[in-house]
Design a protein around this motif. Sequence first.
Motif, PDB file in Angstrom:
ATOM      1  N   LYS A 105      19.288 -12.319  16.365  1.00 28.42           N
ATOM      2  CA  LYS A 105      18.848 -11.560  17.663  1.00 28.42           C
ATOM      3  C   LYS A 105      20.045 -12.060  18.616  1.00 28.42           C
ATOM      4  N   HIS A 106      20.191 -13.381  18.774  1.00 23.16           N
ATOM      5  CA  HIS A 106      20.934 -13.899  19.871  1.00 23.16           C
ATOM      6  C   HIS A 106      22.475 -13.605  19.343  1.00 23.16           C
ATOM      7  N   VAL A 150      25.335 -20.057  22.812  1.00 22.04           N
ATOM      8  CA  VAL A 150      24.039 -19.968  22.091  1.00 22.04           C
ATOM      9  C   VAL A 150      23.835 -21.041  20.825  1.00 22.04           C
ATOM     10  N   GLU A 161      23.632 -11.368  17.875  1.00 21.11           N
ATOM     11  CA  GLU A 161      23.894  -9.780  18.009  1.00 21.11           C
ATOM     12  C   GLU A 161      23.974  -9.429  19.580  1.00 21.11           C
ATOM     13  N   LEU A 162      23.477 -10.208  20.496  1.00 18.61           N
ATOM     14  CA  LEU A 162      23.586 -10.247  21.754  1.00 18.61           C
ATOM     15  C   LEU A 162      24.747 -10.524  22.087  1.00 18.61           C
ATOM     16  N   LEU A 163      25.296 -11.555  21.955  1.00 18.00           N
ATOM     17  CA  LEU A 163      26.675 -12.030  22.219  1.00 18.00           C
ATOM     18  C   LEU A 163      27.780 -11.209  21.553  1.00 18.00           C
TER      19      LEU A 163
END
Lengths: 257, 275
Positions: free
Chosen positions: A145-146, A164, A148-150
Amino acid sequence: MQNNKIHSLLVIIILFLAWEISFHLLNLKWYLLPPPSMILVSILNNAHLLFLSLLTTLKIAIVALILSVIVSTSFSIVFYFSKFIERSLTPITVILQVTPIIAIAPLISIWVDSSEIATLICAFLVAFFPLLANTIAGFKSTEKKHLELLRLYGANKYQILRFVVIPNALPYFLSGLKISSGLALIGAIVGEFVIGPISGHSGLAYRIIESGYQLDIPKMFGAVFLISLSGIMLFNLVRLISYLILRKWHSSYQQVD
Amino acid sequence: MGLRILSEKERQKNIDDNESNLIAQLQGVSKKFKSTKNESLHDINLEVYQEDFLSILGSSGCGKTTILKMMCGLIKSTAGKINWPTSNFQNSSENPANLSFVFQEPNLLPWMNVYDNIKLPLKIYKENSYKADENIYDIIKLVGLEGFEEYYPRQLSGGMSMRVSIARALVTQPKVLLMDEPFSALDETRRFDLSQEILKIKKEKKLTVVYVTHSIYESVFLSNRIYVMQSNPGKIFEEFDFSNQEKPEDYRFTPQFFEQTKIVSDSLKRAQNAE
């Protein structure tokens, strides 16, 4: 926390007292098992010699630890950017890890002239692998999920690494560093045992061998105590670093009211 | 009576009438993941108009989230296409800030404090030489996080974390906000407050919102258009439009709200029976 420390200190003091008392009560031979008081006196008598040896051993352990940090971090970063290099190099690091250091130490001492550098290489080889394995595990545990965020904000691989992957790997890296700090010391001692006294001023391992020759058992115990002491110091140093880096955000340092 | 199920014809008419307002259109979009045998999404046709509050309503696992992720490019579709009639709303390398995404969970980075978490998208934009306005404090004020700038995520409650997540999505000043069940983990009062705030922010910033949810109440309360989905494979089952209806202040407690909730609820039930 404070209470716990007092407890463990008390336990240690009681153990030493029991040792001292039983030595006198049971009439033990001092050249087999000297009492703590005699060991302390011996440490004080040989303070200068032992202290310099402690410095030599600590220096090797710390330099080996710093080298392992540099090498394992660079390896992890290179592996992050290139799966190909990772696949090619992993087997080699495993081979180095599973081969006992005692088995390679004589070779190293043949190849390298300086006994100091040879011992350093031994310590480094022992300390390096757990750190590498932990750091790589940390790199790989990045949450999807991290990522994806980036990616959503168009971050490139280098930014993902900085924002991250590295912070996420820090707890893994630091727990690897705790293991390696102990191993670096072991490597420095074992290396000196096999390779021989370190040029300049010999380390604590050679003090142990030397005391054996001289049948100076209290001094031998003194050297062993100093080794444990420096191990404890190294471990606590890493723990302090770990605390300073992680206390603000990591769950292992959650404040309890 | 504002709520209508749209027939295929009405839908086409809607597209023709509102062509200038159309900002995104999914045409026959399907998705099959490598790990699964069957298609997860099948033939999705969906329109987003400017300043819509569009809800995609469906049970868990019907592929709602996948639709959102395809819209912002995190996942690629296996068939069909997603059209963006003008480039003003799509994310691209020249203009990466048109679309923002609010994840199902706050998805904050635990090693950054509130301020840095919110600033992160701007930091990335700046490094990639895309101009981004520094309006962090305005946003922090907007979502009611003043005084919490130095807090770390583990010190925040679920509702607070969600506010940070919303602030992070808004800081890039997006035109379209994609929200993936953002309030599903919150208790009822928090959810009520936050959805009220989202409506306020949407109005203030003239946002277009695509909102994925499994809550019938939430979708009826928030949106002007609803797509009801069925699963296995994920398909659009029915489409509701109540754009021409004024929602009163206390809409949530009016008979009209309950009536419309029932209509949508029936539709969802039929969708589940149709599987």
